[in-house]
Design a protein around this motif. Structure first.
Motif, PDB file in Angstrom:
ATOM      1  N   LEU A 164      -2.245   8.977  12.170  1.00  0.00           N
ATOM      2  CA  LEU A 164      -2.941   8.890  10.885  1.00  0.00           C
ATOM      3  C   LEU A 164      -3.238   7.441  10.517  1.00  0.00           C
ATOM      4  O   LEU A 164      -4.342   7.099  10.069  1.00  0.00           O
ATOM      5  N   LEU A 165      -2.240   6.559  10.708  1.00  0.00           N
ATOM      6  CA  LEU A 165      -2.426   5.149  10.362  1.00  0.00           C
ATOM      7  C   LEU A 165      -3.509   4.507  11.226  1.00  0.00           C
ATOM      8  O   LEU A 165      -4.349   3.739  10.725  1.00  0.00           O
ATOM      9  N   LEU A 166      -3.519   4.809  12.530  1.00  0.00           N
ATOM     10  CA  LEU A 166      -4.532   4.223  13.409  1.00  0.00           C
ATOM     11  C   LEU A 166      -5.942   4.669  13.031  1.00  0.00           C
ATOM     12  O   LEU A 166      -6.901   3.896  13.162  1.00  0.00           O
ATOM     13  N   GLN A 167      -6.081   5.910  12.542  1.00  0.00           N
ATOM     14  CA  GLN A 167      -7.403   6.367  12.107  1.00  0.00           C
ATOM     15  C   GLN A 167      -7.841   5.599  10.859  1.00  0.00           C
ATOM     16  O   GLN A 167      -9.026   5.266  10.721  1.00  0.00           O
ATOM     17  N   VAL A 168      -6.908   5.308   9.959  1.00  0.00           N
ATOM     18  CA  VAL A 168      -7.225   4.492   8.783  1.00  0.00           C
ATOM     19  C   VAL A 168      -7.693   3.105   9.230  1.00  0.00           C
ATOM     20  O   VAL A 168      -8.675   2.556   8.710  1.00  0.00           O
ATOM     21  N   VAL A 169      -6.996   2.521  10.217  1.00  0.00           N
ATOM     22  CA  VAL A 169      -7.379   1.201  10.735  1.00  0.00           C
ATOM     23  C   VAL A 169      -8.758   1.257  11.385  1.00  0.00           C
ATOM     24  O   VAL A 169      -9.601   0.374  11.178  1.00  0.00           O
ATOM     25  N   ALA A 170      -9.014   2.318  12.177  1.00  0.00           N
ATOM     26  CA  ALA A 170     -10.314   2.464  12.840  1.00  0.00           C
ATOM     27  C   ALA A 170     -11.450   2.550  11.819  1.00  0.00           C
ATOM     28  O   ALA A 170     -12.507   1.921  11.984  1.00  0.00           O
ATOM     29  N   ALA A 210      -5.555   7.370   3.954  1.00  0.00           N
ATOM     30  CA  ALA A 210      -4.406   6.492   3.693  1.00  0.00           C
ATOM     31  C   ALA A 210      -3.432   7.150   2.724  1.00  0.00           C
ATOM     32  O   ALA A 210      -2.200   7.059   2.893  1.00  0.00           O
ATOM     33  N   ALA A 211      -3.955   7.843   1.709  1.00  0.00           N
ATOM     34  CA  ALA A 211      -3.088   8.545   0.757  1.00  0.00           C
ATOM     35  C   ALA A 211      -2.327   9.673   1.456  1.00  0.00           C
ATOM     36  O   ALA A 211      -1.125   9.886   1.197  1.00  0.00           O
ATOM     37  N   ILE A 212      -3.009  10.393   2.351  1.00  0.00           N
ATOM     38  CA  ILE A 212      -2.355  11.473   3.094  1.00  0.00           C
ATOM     39  C   ILE A 212      -1.276  10.908   4.020  1.00  0.00           C
ATOM     40  O   ILE A 212      -0.198  11.489   4.169  1.00  0.00           O
ATOM     41  N   TRP A 213      -1.543   9.768   4.632  1.00  0.00           N
ATOM     42  CA  TRP A 213      -0.542   9.116   5.491  1.00  0.00           C
ATOM     43  C   TRP A 213       0.719   8.769   4.706  1.00  0.00           C
ATOM     44  O   TRP A 213       1.832   9.005   5.169  1.00  0.00           O
ATOM     45  N   LEU A 214       0.545   8.234   3.498  1.00  0.00           N
ATOM     46  CA  LEU A 214       1.701   7.880   2.667  1.00  0.00           C
ATOM     47  C   LEU A 214       2.515   9.124   2.309  1.00  0.00           C
ATOM     48  O   LEU A 214       3.757   9.098   2.341  1.00  0.00           O
ATOM     49  N   LEU A 215       1.831  10.222   1.979  1.00  0.00           N
ATOM     50  CA  LEU A 215       2.539  11.468   1.681  1.00  0.00           C
ATOM     51  C   LEU A 215       3.297  11.971   2.899  1.00  0.00           C
ATOM     52  O   LEU A 215       4.439  12.428   2.801  1.00  0.00           O
ATOM     53  N   SER A 216       2.670  11.867   4.061  1.00  0.00           N
ATOM     54  CA  SER A 216       3.291  12.356   5.284  1.00  0.00           C
ATOM     55  C   SER A 216       4.563  11.587   5.619  1.00  0.00           C
ATOM     56  O   SER A 216       5.527  12.155   6.151  1.00  0.00           O
ATOM     57  N   LEU A 217       4.585  10.299   5.310  1.00  0.00           N
ATOM     58  CA  LEU A 217       5.773   9.492   5.576  1.00  0.00           C
ATOM     59  C   LEU A 217       7.003  10.061   4.869  1.00  0.00           C
ATOM     60  O   LEU A 217       8.126   9.986   5.380  1.00  0.00           O
ATOM     61  N   PHE A 218       6.789  10.655   3.692  1.00  0.00           N
ATOM     62  CA  PHE A 218       7.902  11.182   2.908  1.00  0.00           C
ATOM     63  C   PHE A 218       8.188  12.657   3.203  1.00  0.00           C
ATOM     64  O   PHE A 218       9.331  13.107   3.097  1.00  0.00           O
ATOM     65  N   LEU A 219       7.139  13.421   3.575  1.00  0.00           N
ATOM     66  CA  LEU A 219       7.288  14.877   3.668  1.00  0.00           C
ATOM     67  C   LEU A 219       7.628  15.385   5.065  1.00  0.00           C
ATOM     68  O   LEU A 219       8.238  16.445   5.205  1.00  0.00           O
TER      69      LEU A 219
END
Length: 403
Positions: free
Chosen positions: A83-89, A182-191
């Motif tokens: 997910l993070l790499l897609q945000v960077v891309a 990016a918001a979904i990535w942050l949620l995934s880090l916790f869930l």
């Protein structure tokens, strides 16, 4: 044990699926954004297709290394890295227009390809761990739903990309997708559950390559199966529609999007089509039967177009039949690899298998451009049938692995 998720497993499945869906939407939309934007800039269709070669090439490497990485650090981490790499891309495409060179865009697509295959490998591997071993019927159902919904959403992503481009422009569309992901990535880090899929043993790099005869054969069959689709579908078909029938880019994009959505819907329905309602869980015999059904379709399309007074309708009708039968083949393969994979270090087997999938896509993409340019769509369809025959022969040898 129940042939379904417990409460904790269901929550994790929903998180994994939500991540996969969000990623897939941006993946489909990004592809359409790049195609339409660079077409407007005057790039030829073949030049645009070359932008995606790194996307496929890095998919081969990522699936192989990603499976090993998932077994060592956990599938939750590989999914979140994807997910993070897609945000960077996506963020890399926000540079000034003068910096959007072919090399730069190819680099972003390489990163997006890595991200996609980390995400896919993690999502499919995790299902093996969220269901009990004896829940094979449920595993087939949930794999089919995950795979089918992904492809349907990729088609929706094609529409989304065109809509965002029209409403927000290229940079506005890319920025909005990057922000949401990016918001979904942050949620995934916790869930997402920690250490999901982390192997009890520490696999060495040599463990990247499967030692299972059945998985090796299934992987080889998958390589030729997807090569058979992409050799005529990825580049040859859209160019043929544009040059022979003067379809606009919008018409081609919309048609392919609808085809992908329909393809995904059939994938999701594959368990019902292949007899799960009668209590049957498919094995290698089902793979052989559906491969036989697929083999002749490209040759029939080619022959029909040659002798028909309405070749366009033969092509469209043939493509619909091919898509439906191919979708069932793909869904069966997706279930069997997860079923055959070992529970401890599942991502190693799944990663190796999807490495073969990515290699098939890469070979198909390269051949699609080269063969169409040199010989035309008809020869692309012939090669497709040859690849499908190879898939069938390999699948027949896989029957010997049936318990």
């Amino acid at each position: 044990m129940s042939e379904t998720f417990n409460n904790s497993g269901l929550r994790q499945y929903l998180v994994v699926t939500g991540n996969y869906w969000a990623f897939t939407l941006t993946d489909g939309a990004l592809r359409m954004l790049v195609v339409l934007h660079f077409y407007k800039l005057g790039y030829s269709p073949l030049a645009i297709a070359s932008l995606f070669l790194f996307y496929e090439l890095f998919g081969v490497v990522t699936n192989l290394v990603g499976g090993w990485l998932g077994a060592r650090i956990g599938l939750n981490k590989t999914m979140n890295i994807g997910l993070l790499l897609q945000v960077v891309a996506l963020s890399m495409l926000l540079v000034p227009a003068s910096m959007l060179t072919v090399v730069w865009v190819m680099a972003t697509q390489a990163m997006s390809g890595i991200a996609k295959d980390l995400n896919k490998m993690s999502a499919k591997s995790s299902l093996k761990l969220l269901l009990p071993d004896e829940a094979q019927g449920a595993l087939y159902k949930w794999i089919a739903i995950l795979t089918g919904s992904k492809n349907a959403l990729k088609g929706v992503g094609f529409f989304l990309g065109g809509l965002l481009l029209a409403q927000l422009g290229f940079q506005g569309a890319v920025a909005s997708m990057a922000a949401v992901l990016a918001a979904i990535w942050l949620l995934s880090l916790f869930l997402l559950k920690k250490d999901l899929g982390k192997s009890k043993f520490k696999p060495k790099f040599k463990d990247l390559f499967s030692k299972s005869s059945a998985i090796n054969k299934l992987s080889a069959a998958r390589l030729f199966l997807f090569g058979a689709r992409d050799v005529w579908f990825v580049i040859a078909l859209p160019l043929y529609l544009a040059t022979q029938f003067q379809w606009s880019q919008t018409s081609i994009g919309s048609f392919l999007a609808l085809w992908v959505i329909g393809y995904g819907m059939v994938q999701a329905l594959a368990p019902a089509i292949t007899g799960k309602k009668a209590g049957k869980v498919p094995g290698a015999s089902a793979v052989v039967g559906w491969a036989i059904a697929l083999c002749a379709i490209p040759l029939l399309i080619s022959t029909g177009m040659q002798y028909s007074s309405a070749p366009l309708w033969v092509l469209i009708g043939g493509l619909m039949v091919f898509g439906a039968v191919f979708a069932v083949n793909s869904s069966l393969h997706s279930y069997l690899i997860v079923s055959l994979a070992g529970r401890d270090g599942v991502s190693l087997d799944v990663g190796f298998y999807y490495m073969a999938n990515a290699m098939g896509r890469l070979i198909g993409t390269v051949l699609s451009g080269w063969v169409y340019q040199a010989y035309g769509l008809e020869v692309c369809l012939w090669i497709s049938s040859v690849f499908l025959m190879l898939t069938l022969f390999i699948s027949i040898t896989l029957k010997n692995e049936d318990a």
